[in-house]
Write an enzyme that holds these catalytic residues in place. Structure first.
Site, mmCIF file in Angstrom:
data_model
loop_
_atom_site.group_PDB
_atom_site.id
_atom_site.type_symbol
_atom_site.label_atom_id
_atom_site.label_comp_id
_atom_site.label_asym_id
_atom_site.label_seq_id
_atom_site.Cartn_x
_atom_site.Cartn_y
_atom_site.Cartn_z
ATOM 1 N N THR A 51 -23.423 16.132 -28.742
ATOM 2 C CA THR A 51 -24.431 16.465 -29.760
ATOM 3 C C THR A 51 -24.845 15.256 -30.598
ATOM 4 O O THR A 51 -25.693 15.377 -31.480
ATOM 5 C CB THR A 51 -23.884 17.565 -30.691
ATOM 6 O OG1 THR A 51 -22.605 17.126 -31.159
ATOM 7 C CG2 THR A 51 -23.734 18.886 -29.965
ATOM 8 N N GLY A 52 -24.240 14.113 -30.346
ATOM 9 C CA GLY A 52 -24.556 12.912 -31.123
ATOM 10 C C GLY A 52 -25.783 12.194 -30.579
ATOM 11 O O GLY A 52 -26.343 12.584 -29.543
ATOM 12 N N VAL A 95 -26.056 9.217 -29.205
ATOM 13 C CA VAL A 95 -25.833 8.606 -27.888
ATOM 14 C C VAL A 95 -25.567 9.689 -26.838
ATOM 15 O O VAL A 95 -26.094 9.645 -25.719
ATOM 16 C CB VAL A 95 -24.672 7.585 -27.940
ATOM 17 C CG1 VAL A 95 -24.319 7.085 -26.549
ATOM 18 C CG2 VAL A 95 -25.036 6.412 -28.846
ATOM 19 N N ARG A 147 -17.867 22.347 -34.882
ATOM 20 C CA ARG A 147 -19.147 22.542 -35.572
ATOM 21 C C ARG A 147 -20.274 22.845 -34.602
ATOM 22 O O ARG A 147 -21.251 23.490 -34.948
ATOM 23 C CB ARG A 147 -19.527 21.271 -36.361
ATOM 24 C CG ARG A 147 -18.645 20.919 -37.521
ATOM 25 C CD ARG A 147 -19.138 19.639 -38.183
ATOM 26 N NE ARG A 147 -18.894 18.442 -37.362
ATOM 27 C CZ ARG A 147 -17.761 17.728 -37.382
ATOM 28 N NH1 ARG A 147 -16.799 18.062 -38.206
ATOM 29 N NH2 ARG A 147 -17.605 16.672 -36.599
ATOM 30 N N SER A 148 -20.146 22.359 -33.379
ATOM 31 C CA SER A 148 -21.253 22.478 -32.415
ATOM 32 C C SER A 148 -21.001 23.512 -31.330
ATOM 33 O O SER A 148 -21.811 23.638 -30.404
ATOM 34 C CB SER A 148 -21.484 21.123 -31.738
ATOM 35 O OG SER A 148 -21.681 20.138 -32.693
ATOM 36 N N CYS A 154 -23.460 -2.348 -28.657
ATOM 37 C CA CYS A 154 -24.894 -2.316 -28.324
ATOM 38 C C CYS A 154 -25.577 -3.687 -28.448
ATOM 39 O O CYS A 154 -26.337 -4.100 -27.579
ATOM 40 C CB CYS A 154 -25.605 -1.285 -29.188
ATOM 41 S SG CYS A 154 -25.091 -1.310 -30.914
ATOM 42 N N SER A 211 -30.006 4.145 -35.718
ATOM 43 C CA SER A 211 -29.459 5.047 -34.688
ATOM 44 C C SER A 211 -28.139 4.514 -34.137
ATOM 45 O O SER A 211 -27.352 5.272 -33.574
ATOM 46 C CB SER A 211 -30.468 5.269 -33.560
ATOM 47 O OG SER A 211 -30.887 4.035 -33.037
ATOM 48 N N GLY A 212 -27.892 3.204 -34.301
ATOM 49 C CA GLY A 212 -26.603 2.630 -33.904
ATOM 50 C C GLY A 212 -25.447 3.231 -34.685
ATOM 51 O O GLY A 212 -24.307 3.240 -34.222
ATOM 52 N N HIS A 259 -32.705 -2.370 -31.373
ATOM 53 C CA HIS A 259 -32.120 -3.529 -32.047
ATOM 54 C C HIS A 259 -32.908 -4.777 -31.632
ATOM 55 O O HIS A 259 -33.252 -4.931 -30.456
ATOM 56 C CB HIS A 259 -30.667 -3.738 -31.616
ATOM 57 C CG HIS A 259 -29.705 -2.694 -32.116
ATOM 58 N ND1 HIS A 259 -30.048 -1.663 -32.941
ATOM 59 C CD2 HIS A 259 -28.364 -2.570 -31.881
ATOM 60 C CE1 HIS A 259 -28.973 -0.936 -33.209
ATOM 61 N NE2 HIS A 259 -27.948 -1.455 -32.573
HETATM 62 P P1 A2P Z 1 -20.422 17.280 -33.747
HETATM 63 O O1 A2P Z 1 -21.912 17.211 -33.629
HETATM 64 O O2 A2P Z 1 -19.877 18.612 -33.385
HETATM 65 O O3 A2P Z 1 -19.897 16.723 -35.053
HETATM 66 P P2 A2P Z 1 -22.987 10.596 -33.884
HETATM 67 O O4 A2P Z 1 -22.330 9.278 -33.564
HETATM 68 O O5 A2P Z 1 -24.451 10.633 -33.535
HETATM 69 O O6 A2P Z 1 -22.708 11.035 -35.287
HETATM 70 O O7 A2P Z 1 -22.262 11.684 -32.916
HETATM 71 C C1 A2P Z 1 -20.870 11.847 -32.867
HETATM 72 C C2 A2P Z 1 -20.502 12.846 -31.757
HETATM 73 O O8 A2P Z 1 -19.065 12.962 -31.747
HETATM 74 C C3 A2P Z 1 -21.049 14.242 -32.012
HETATM 75 O O9 A2P Z 1 -21.330 14.870 -30.773
HETATM 76 C C4 A2P Z 1 -19.874 14.911 -32.703
HETATM 77 O O10 A2P Z 1 -19.848 16.317 -32.575
HETATM 78 C C5 A2P Z 1 -18.723 14.335 -31.912
HETATM 79 N N1 A2P Z 1 -17.472 14.474 -32.661
HETATM 80 C C6 A2P Z 1 -17.188 14.029 -33.901
HETATM 81 N N2 A2P Z 1 -15.934 14.419 -34.272
HETATM 82 C C7 A2P Z 1 -15.424 15.119 -33.222
HETATM 83 C C8 A2P Z 1 -14.180 15.777 -32.978
HETATM 84 N N3 A2P Z 1 -13.190 15.801 -33.875
HETATM 85 N N4 A2P Z 1 -14.019 16.408 -31.781
HETATM 86 C C9 A2P Z 1 -15.004 16.415 -30.874
HETATM 87 N N5 A2P Z 1 -16.204 15.798 -31.029
HETATM 88 C C10 A2P Z 1 -16.414 15.161 -32.197
#
Ligand code: A2P
Length: 339
Positions: free
Chosen positions: A16-17, A19, A44-45, A133, A163-164, A246
């Protein structure tokens, strides 16, 4: 080790992030041989739906038990998750391509940019690290110059998009820009200072010697990827109010003399590079141009007249693609070729 198959079960950890999202798009676009795509993120997702080709894939919670049956996992969920879960995944026979900095400098883990050091994939033991990156886009351009004229020293200044840092930082730039234009007060959350209409010479933590960790990553990772400890690199990394892409100003000192035209000729044949250099027509790399593109754009190619053998260049690339998701998928494609 990856076994040869027609199609693979592929996972994205951190789907969901910023990247992770791009990883799914790149897999789809390049028609990666995916038998089944599994998407993982935090609780959360859970239940979010992401479309992949014509299917809707549901995001699952990342736990220690999810990796059975997964052939390749692309990790981009932060260093802590990579440190904890990557070894668990490899025990289940899954090959991990990790986008975090957790494993990059581990001597048992190859750090790979396919245009530069595919050969290092031969000695992986289950985890392959995807470089920083800013380092990826720089080494794609340095490699052909190093092969032709041996690089002695590199002085680089980066102009890195938000976005980095991830999705929250993209929201912060958007919200601050809109709030400031509407004469509202803002409160920095992700960065230590206002990022809208600003430049922050501070990426990652400060070390005792005054450099940031991002700057040290560029120094150490360049040597590891290029397989040459003698290349001296010094960096200043700066966060700028750009959403995606970048840019870098790079000064390169070589052992052998290279003219600007010779560099242009070398780079126009280099894989993953696009020479974009007609300054008289206002043609030079810009982050707005490289968004969504695969190549590292290079322009402003000039000789540095203050040293004997020096070249100045300006590069730009999409940090979410070549700087992260695309490079990770290209590594996975090479692993399949080598299986
Ligand atoms: P979530 O969206 O559920 O928080 P970004 O670097 O763009 O912030 O994205 C970070 C990614 O890592 C997201 O998909 C986030 O999920 C995931 N993430 C962060 N913490 C955890 C965790 N404890 N377990 C699993 N995935 C995680």
């Amino acid at each position: 080790m990856l076994k040869k198959k027609d199609k693979y079960v592929v996972a994205i950890v951190g789907a969901t992030g910023a990247v992770g999202n791009e990883m799914a798009e790149v897999l789809e676009e390049r028609n990666f041989p995916v038998k089944k795509l599994r998407l993982f993120a935090s609780e959360r997702s859970e239940g979010k739906i992401i479309s992949f080709h014509d299917e809707s894939v549901t995001v699952e919670i990342l736990t220690e038990n999810v990796f059975k049956g997964i052939d390749i996992a692309l990790f981009s969920a932060g260093g802590e998750r990579s440190l904890h879960y990557a070894p668990i995944a490899t025990k289940e026979g899954c090959v991990v391509v990790d986008n975090s900095s957790a494993w990059r400098m581990d001597p048992k883990v190859p750090l790979v940019v396919p245009e530069v050091n595919t050969h290092d994939l031969k000695w992986h033991k289950g985890i392959i690290a995807n470089p920083n990156c800013s380092t990826i886009q720089m080494v794609v351009v340095l490699k052909p110059i190093h092969d032709a004229a041996k690089i002695k020293r590199v002085v680089v200044t980066t102009f890195q998009s938000v976005s980095g840092t991830g999705k929250k930082a993209m929201d912060e730039l958007l919200n601050q820009t809109s709030d400031l234009l509407n004469f509202k007060d803002i409160k920095p959350l992700v960065y230590p200072h206002q990022i809208a209409f600003n430049c922050i010479p501070h990426i990652d933590k400060f070390m005792d010697d005054g450099y940031t960790k991002e700057e040290i990553k560029m120094v150490n990772e360049t040597k590891k990827i290029m397989g040459d400890d003698s290349i001296r690199v010094t960096a200043t990394t700066v966060r700028v109010p750009v959403f995606r892409g970048h840019s870098e100003a790079i000064n390169i000192e070589t052992e052998k003399k290279l003219t600007a035209n010779a560099v242009r000729a070398l780079l126009s044949k280099a894989p993953g590079v696009l020479v974009y250099d007609e300054p008289e027509k206002n043609v030079y790399p810009l982050p707005t141009l490289t968004a969504g593109k695969d190549e590292v754009y290079v322009g402003r190619i000039r000789e540095d007249t203050t040293i004997e053998n020096g070249i100045n260049i300006w590069i730009a690339a999409d940090n979410l693609r070549k700087g992260a998701a695309l490079n990770a998928v290209q590594i996975a494609e090479k692993l399949i070729e080598m299986a």
